[in-house]
Design a protein around this motif. Structure first.
Motif, PDB file in Angstrom:
ATOM      1  N   THR A  72     -88.356 -42.897  18.274  1.00 11.53           N
ATOM      2  CA  THR A  72     -89.550 -42.037  18.583  1.00 11.53           C
ATOM      3  C   THR A  72     -88.894 -40.615  19.710  1.00 11.53           C
ATOM      4  OG1 THR A  72     -88.913 -44.102  20.481  1.00 11.53           O
ATOM      5  CG2 THR A  72     -91.150 -44.262  18.446  1.00 11.53           C
ATOM      6  N   ARG A  90     -90.264 -36.438  22.000  1.00  6.63           N
ATOM      7  CA  ARG A  90     -90.125 -37.926  22.095  1.00  6.63           C
ATOM      8  C   ARG A  90     -92.138 -37.948  21.673  1.00  6.63           C
ATOM      9  NH1 ARG A  90     -87.799 -41.670  26.036  1.00  6.63           N
ATOM     10  NH2 ARG A  90     -86.778 -40.594  26.733  1.00  6.63           N
ATOM     11  N   THR A  91     -92.347 -38.882  20.938  1.00  3.31           N
ATOM     12  CA  THR A  91     -93.589 -39.151  20.483  1.00  3.31           C
ATOM     13  C   THR A  91     -93.715 -40.797  20.284  1.00  3.31           C
ATOM     14  OG1 THR A  91     -95.601 -38.408  18.658  1.00  3.31           O
ATOM     15  CG2 THR A  91     -93.216 -38.085  18.288  1.00  3.31           C
ATOM     16  N   THR A  92     -94.916 -41.459  20.819  1.00  6.37           N
ATOM     17  CA  THR A  92     -95.361 -42.572  20.313  1.00  6.37           C
ATOM     18  C   THR A  92     -96.230 -42.471  19.086  1.00  6.37           C
ATOM     19  OG1 THR A  92     -97.627 -41.280  21.469  1.00  6.37           O
ATOM     20  CG2 THR A  92     -96.503 -42.806  22.998  1.00  6.37           C
ATOM     21  N   ALA A  93     -96.334 -40.714  18.065  1.00  5.98           N
ATOM     22  CA  ALA A  93     -97.058 -41.174  16.561  1.00  5.98           C
ATOM     23  C   ALA A  93     -96.193 -41.532  15.734  1.00  5.98           C
ATOM     24  CB  ALA A  93     -96.891 -39.727  16.815  1.00  5.98           C
ATOM     25  N   TRP A  94     -94.803 -41.697  16.085  1.00  2.00           N
ATOM     26  CA  TRP A  94     -93.448 -42.453  15.232  1.00  2.00           C
ATOM     27  C   TRP A  94     -93.198 -43.448  16.040  1.00  2.00           C
ATOM     28  CZ3 TRP A  94     -89.228 -37.787  16.175  1.00  2.00           C
ATOM     29  CH2 TRP A  94     -90.326 -36.642  15.837  1.00  2.00           C
TER      30      TRP A  94
END
Lengths: 435, 85
Positions: A72, A90-94
């Motif tokens: 993430t 950073r991403t919460t999508a991953w």
């Protein structure tokens, strides 16, 4: 004894296991050879896998595959001896469906994928090295010789997934002698830390992972460095161009030790115990080093066919191996059903499948990336250039007023020994590849 | 390196032709091998061991002296066994 199979697949890495799985599902008798005591025991990568390529092949991979952490946080770092500049995304999508990359350990991941081939009906023979090719009266490849006492395995076709050193591709005449300039050496340490400590050091939520790709930090040797978080270990390593490494006269493990002392890296690896150290070659040069993909009775896939993406922005291999293995398996199954395993037929149908997917599209489009990436400017001058500019921008030099950006850039172009013409050329080349 | 498992085969999978090495001044294998398996001798030859080889292939790729290093995979089941990589 001569074992009889329709197809023998050499190497139970991601390419071989996927090919064997596809062939077995087509109802063929498949022998999958692995020289290690278990699938994955000879394999080493950075590394991150991008398993969405498995959606059609093993739809339940998200539940089943032994993955370490969902990535993430992905940072690209530029290091000089005393500076570090990161683009830290950073991403919460991953961290949620359909997910993106995951850190993984190859002994576990490869063994799992091989078990899928076995479930489909392939016969896995471990601790068995293929030492040569068998040919029929017409000269077509008709199996392999192994180092088991009585170990010829005859078959109507061979799928060579025997890795970056592929001796089978050379023996078959598909590949010529290796040019060291086409390869990089990966060296990696696995360092143990408790899961909560990894999450604290890298600022991660539970179960989530970080992927740091680093330009610089290789002691002047062409290449790059990496840092990945596994569940309870971190992978830290270098990728080094072979000609540049030998020219430097430095030892890989010495450069790695030095990298670990860099002020931006040392706090991340401090106090962690060494669990394993290893090394592996990487086929770096993409399509320019790609062997002939098929000959009568044989196709080549995975690292053996240089199907590995080393472009700087994207560093992928396992997904390329899986996709090329699937294409190889489907092409051989189709050829056997038609009763024609001639080199021309195999090559045409294999190449068509690779073109329909991402393997050849990505490798063709990014064919100039490895050369650009290993150039002196990208390796040494650009990291210094951007780090020096950023340092000066953020250094408050009162009582002097703030410098003007344009004059600052002009000055640093000069002091780093860059030329505007080269900057423009590299920018244009990058844009043509990526744009 | 003591942490990595090796199952040593009875036969060496690396063969070095000492005569070929004696004429070599560059000695790429000595520094590039990530396991440090090649050691220069005072008489110009190379001492090597195969027991702790990662089987990467760097030595034969970087060797400038044709035929000096013969390298193949160790016998099935032998050699390096990665567990955590």
């Amino acid at each position: 004894m001569t074992a009889e199979f329709d197809v023998v697949v050499v190497g139970a890495g991601p390419a071989g296991s996927t090919a064997a799985m596809q062939l077995a599902r087509a109802g063929l008798r498949v022998c999958l050879l692995e020289r290690g005591p278990a699938a994955g025991s000879k394999n080493l990568f950075g590394g991150v896998v991008y398993p969405r390529v498995l959606d059609d092949l093993v739809p339940l991979w998200r539940e089943e595959a032994p993955l370490e952490r969902w990535v993430t946080r992905r940072a690209t770092m530029f290091l000089t001896d005393s500076q570090a500049l990161s683009v830290d995304f950073r991403t919460t999508a991953w961290a949620q469906f359909p997910y993106n990359g995951a850190t993984a350990l190859r002994p576990a991941f490869d063994a799992w994928l091989a078990s899928k081939a076995v479930e489909a009906g392939a016969v896995l023979l471990t601790s068995t090295t293929a030492v040569g090719l068998l040919r029929d009266a017409s000269g077509a490849i008709a199996g392999v010789r192994t180092d088991r006492g009585d170990g010829d395995v005859s078959a109507q076709a061979v799928v060579a997934c025997d890795g970056v050193n592929s001796f089978l591709a050379k023996e078959a005449g598909c590949a010529g002698p290796s040019d060291p300039a086409d390869y990089t050496l990966g060296v990696k340490e696995i360092l143990a830390l408790p899961a909560v400590e990894i999450e604290r050091r890298f600022g991660l939520a539970e179960g989530e992972g970080a992927d740091f790709e680093i330009l610089g930090g290789t002691g002047g040797v062409g290449g790059g460095a990496f840092l990945y978080t596994n569940r309870e270990t971190i992978s830290v390593g270098l990728v080094l161009s072979l000609p540049s490494l030998t020219e430097s006269g430095r030892r890989p493990e010495e450069i790695l030790a030095e990298f670990k002392t860099h002020p931006a890296i040392a706090p991340l690896v401090a106090g962690a115990d060494l669990v394993e150290y290893g090394a592996h070659l990487i086929p770096e040069a993409g399509v320019s080093m790609m062997p002939k993909l098929a000959t009568s009775g044989m196709v080549v896939a995975g690292d053996a066919a240089a199907m590995c993406l080393a472009s700087g922005l994207w560093l992928e291999g396992v997904n390329f191996a899986i996709s090329s293995g699937a294409a190889a398996g489907a092409s051989v199954a189709e050829a056997l059903a038609a009763g024609d395993v001639s080199g021309r037929r195999l090559e045409a149908s294999y190449r068509r499948r690779l073109k329909e997917g991402f393997v050849l599209a990505d490798l063709e489009r990014l064919k100039r990336a490895p050369h650009l990436l290993l150039s002196d400017r990208v390796q040494h001058r650009y990291p210094q250039f951007v780090c020096d500019i950023v340092e000066e921008v953020f250094t408050v030099s009162n009582p002097a007023p703030k410098p003007r950006l344009a004059s600052l850039v002009r000055r640093h172009v000069r002091t780093t020994g860059l030329r505007w013409r080269d900057l423009a050329r590299d920018a244009w080349a990058s844009w043509r590849m990526l744009g | 390196m003591a942490t990595t498992e090796f199952r040593v085969a009875p036969d060496a999978h690396i063969v070095v032709d000492g005569d070929a090495c004696r004429g070599c001044t560059t000695r790429e294998c000595v520094t590039a091998c990530p396991a440090g398996l090649f050691v220069p001798l005072s008489d110009g030859g190379i001492l090597f061991n195969y027991e702790q080889c990662f089987e990467c292939g760097t030595c034969y790729m970087v060797c400038n002296t044709h035929g000096a290093i013969t390298w193949r995979y160790p016998e099935g089941g032998a050699g390096v066994v990665y567990r955590h990589s």
